[in-house]
Design an enzyme around this catalytic site. Structure first.
Site, short mmCIF file in Angstrom:
data_model
loop_
_atom_site.label_atom_id
_atom_site.label_comp_id
_atom_site.label_asym_id
_atom_site.label_seq_id
_atom_site.Cartn_x
_atom_site.Cartn_y
_atom_site.Cartn_z
N SER A 126 0.83 -1.20 0.00
CA SER A 126 0.00 0.00 0.00
C SER A 126 0.87 1.25 0.00
O SER A 126 1.98 1.25 0.55
CB SER A 126 -0.85 -0.03 1.28
OG SER A 126 -1.40 1.23 1.52
N TYR A 150 -1.71 -1.27 10.83
CA TYR A 150 -1.98 -1.77 9.48
C TYR A 150 -0.78 -1.50 8.57
O TYR A 150 -0.27 -2.39 7.88
CB TYR A 150 -3.24 -1.13 8.89
CG TYR A 150 -3.38 -1.40 7.41
CD1 TYR A 150 -3.66 -2.67 6.92
CD2 TYR A 150 -3.17 -0.37 6.47
CE1 TYR A 150 -3.75 -2.92 5.55
CE2 TYR A 150 -3.26 -0.60 5.11
CZ TYR A 150 -3.55 -1.88 4.66
OH TYR A 150 -3.62 -2.12 3.31
N LYS A 154 2.14 -4.05 6.53
CA LYS A 154 2.56 -4.01 5.11
C LYS A 154 4.07 -3.84 5.01
O LYS A 154 4.72 -4.51 4.22
CB LYS A 154 1.83 -2.88 4.38
CG LYS A 154 0.34 -3.11 4.21
CD LYS A 154 0.07 -4.34 3.35
CE LYS A 154 -1.40 -4.69 3.25
NZ LYS A 154 -1.67 -6.01 2.67
N1 LIG Z 1 -8.64 -1.43 -0.88
C1 LIG Z 1 -7.64 -0.62 -0.62
O1 LIG Z 1 -7.82 0.59 -0.53
C2 LIG Z 1 -6.24 -1.17 -0.45
C3 LIG Z 1 -5.16 -0.29 -0.54
C4 LIG Z 1 -3.87 -0.81 -0.37
C5 LIG Z 1 -3.68 -2.16 -0.12
N2 LIG Z 1 -4.76 -2.98 -0.03
C6 LIG Z 1 -4.52 -4.40 0.27
O2 LIG Z 1 -5.03 -5.19 -0.78
C7 LIG Z 1 -5.54 -6.43 -0.29
C8 LIG Z 1 -6.96 -6.62 -0.75
O3 LIG Z 1 -7.74 -5.51 -0.35
P1 LIG Z 1 -9.29 -5.41 -0.64
O4 LIG Z 1 -9.62 -3.97 -0.72
O5 LIG Z 1 -9.69 -6.30 -1.75
O6 LIG Z 1 -9.84 -5.98 0.74
P2 LIG Z 1 -11.06 -6.96 1.03
O7 LIG Z 1 -11.27 -6.98 2.48
O8 LIG Z 1 -12.22 -6.62 0.14
O9 LIG Z 1 -10.46 -8.36 0.53
C9 LIG Z 1 -9.63 -9.17 1.34
C10 LIG Z 1 -10.16 -10.59 1.21
O10 LIG Z 1 -9.32 -11.45 1.98
C11 LIG Z 1 -10.15 -12.32 2.74
N3 LIG Z 1 -9.36 -12.70 3.92
C12 LIG Z 1 -8.94 -11.92 4.94
N4 LIG Z 1 -8.19 -12.63 5.80
C13 LIG Z 1 -8.14 -13.91 5.32
C14 LIG Z 1 -7.52 -15.10 5.74
N5 LIG Z 1 -6.82 -15.16 6.88
N6 LIG Z 1 -7.66 -16.21 4.99
C15 LIG Z 1 -8.38 -16.18 3.83
N7 LIG Z 1 -9.00 -15.08 3.39
C16 LIG Z 1 -8.87 -13.95 4.11
C17 LIG Z 1 -11.40 -11.52 3.04
O11 LIG Z 1 -12.51 -12.33 3.32
C18 LIG Z 1 -11.58 -10.75 1.74
O12 LIG Z 1 -12.32 -11.50 0.80
C19 LIG Z 1 -5.38 -6.37 1.23
O13 LIG Z 1 -4.20 -7.02 1.58
C20 LIG Z 1 -5.25 -4.88 1.50
O14 LIG Z 1 -4.52 -4.61 2.66
C21 LIG Z 1 -6.02 -2.52 -0.21
#
Ligand SMILES: NC(=O)c1ccc[n+]([C@@H]2O[C@H](COP(=O)([O-])OP(=O)(O)OC[C@H]3O[C@@H](n4cnc5c(N)ncnc54)[C@H](O)[C@@H]3O)[C@@H](O)[C@H]2O)c1
Length: 339
Positions: A126, A150, A154
């Site tokens: 991120s 958080y 990362k």
């Molecule tokens: N959305 C954003 O703004 C953003 C920005 C930077 C980084 N990220 C990173 O990108 C990744 C995806 O983000 P997103 O927005 O799709 O989030 P999200 O919460 O929609 O998706 C994460 C998915 O992982 C699953 N999950 C969580 N822990 C788990 C585990 N232990 N085992 C199996 N499944 C698990 C959840 O059920 C969910 O489906 C994350 O790692 C997040 O930190 C997101």
């Protein structure tokens, strides 16, 4: 045995859009998700939109036996690792839960990948790892600093990957630092539905626009920006997902450890986002100005040229596309996948 990409967290916001893009690019996919922050319906929609079936494992990425079972049943070429928690505020309240899910999750996955000899990974990082950038636009070689658990999960994950690569250069590891993914699939059938009060700006604005909430809270109008409100690099979720397909180029043997910003390179202020969504919605969206929130920065946007040069990837969608698709999703799915 088929050659397949394992997508952890594939039912989530970025994961589901990426699974769709992978399938459309002709790749085989399998998904592991425990639905802790998603709904199985997202994957049903992906199947309907692509007309393709794929295996889904309901379970936890920290479950070593399940990981072993998956790798023994499929010839997994590489893993795109999205599974993790992402709410900054919640991470301050529950740091141990965040370190366990995000850091232990990655460790467990790497451990089993090493055991089975699968050494291609794309990791979701991120822009939060840049902390308060000393100048803009933000390049990948800027100093890193984080201010909350958080962000630390990362940064720690990135460091784990650097240490792993230092020990064994046969890994091909791609770290993608996302800026602010927004919008939804143009079909209006796939998008983000945050549980509870949205912590991200765009879902909050669309909920105000649809009457679920009173007004948009704008935190600070005295920043050193064009209109005084905070500026961020918003990137369409489809562009972001396609960045993962492009990043698979770096799974070729000898690619090593690579790191890319996924952003557009252009910043929009909070008021510009409210304005953009008002146009998509067709009426004014009410907002009120509040005091700055501690820790917020004035502006944050990427220099995305490295991804363009090395991956041949660049964001294509406009602000208008992002707003129109976000609103379309909100109108068609006012309760997300619960409908
Ligand atoms: N959305 C954003 O703004 C953003 C920005 C930077 C980084 N990220 C990173 O990108 C990744 C995806 O983000 P997103 O927005 O799709 O989030 P999200 O919460 O929609 O998706 C994460 C998915 O992982 C699953 N999950 C969580 N822990 C788990 C585990 N232990 N085992 C199996 N499944 C698990 C959840 O059920 C969910 O489906 C994350 O790692 C997040 O930190 C997101």
């Amino acid at each position: 045995m088929t050659e397949t990409i394992l997508v952890t967290g594939g039912a989530g916001f970025i994961g589901s859009h990426t699974v769709l893009e992978l399938l459309e690019a002709g790749h085989k996919v399998l998904v592991l998700d425990n639905y802790s922050n998603s709904h199985p319906k997202s994957l049903e929609v992906v199947k309907e939109l692509t007309g393709q079936a794929f295996p889904i494992y309901e379970g936890d990425v920290r479950d070593r036996d399940l990981l072993r079972q998956i790798f023994s049943q499929h010839n997994v070429t590489g893993v795109i690792h999205f599974a993790g928690f992402k709410a900054v505020g919640e991470s301050v309240q529950q740091p141990l839960v965040y370190y366990d899910n995000n850091v232990v999750g990655l460790l467990r996955l790497l451990d089993v990948m090493e055991e089975v000899g699968c050494k291609n990974l794309i990791f979701s990082s991120s822009a939060t790892v840049y902390g308060h950038p000393h100048k803009l636009p933000i390049r990948e070689d800027f100093p890193l600093s984080v201010t909350n658990p958080y962000g630390r999960t990362k940064l720690m994950s990135e460091e784990i990957l650097r240490d792993l690569y230092a020990k064994d250069q046969t890994w091909n590891l791609v770290i993608l630092r996302y800026f602010n993914p927004i919008g939804a699939h143009p079909s209006g059938r796939l998008g983000e539905y945050p549980q509870g009060v949205p912590t991200n700006l765009v879902p909050y604005i669309t909920q105000v626009a649809s009457g679920c909430r009173d007004h948009v809270r704008v935190f600070g109008d005295d920043y050193d920006t064009l209109d005084g409100t905070g500026v961020r690099d918003y990137i369409h979720i489809v562009d972001l997902s396609q960045g993962h397909v492009a990043a698979m180029k770096k799974w070729l043997p000898g690619s090593g450890l690579s790191l890319y910003n996924l952003g557009t390179g252009k910043g929009y202020s909070v008021l510009e986002m409210i304005q953009g969504l008002s146009q998509a919605v067709g009426h004014e969206i009410p907002y009120k100005i509040y005091k700055r929130r501690p820790g917020d920065i004035a502006s944050c946007y990427a220099d995305p040229s490295k991804a363009q040069q090395e991956l041949g990837w660049t964001a294509q969608m406009t602000l208008e596309d992002m707003c129109r698709h976000a609103w379309n999703w909100q109108c068609l799915n006012p309760k997300g996948f619960q409908d």
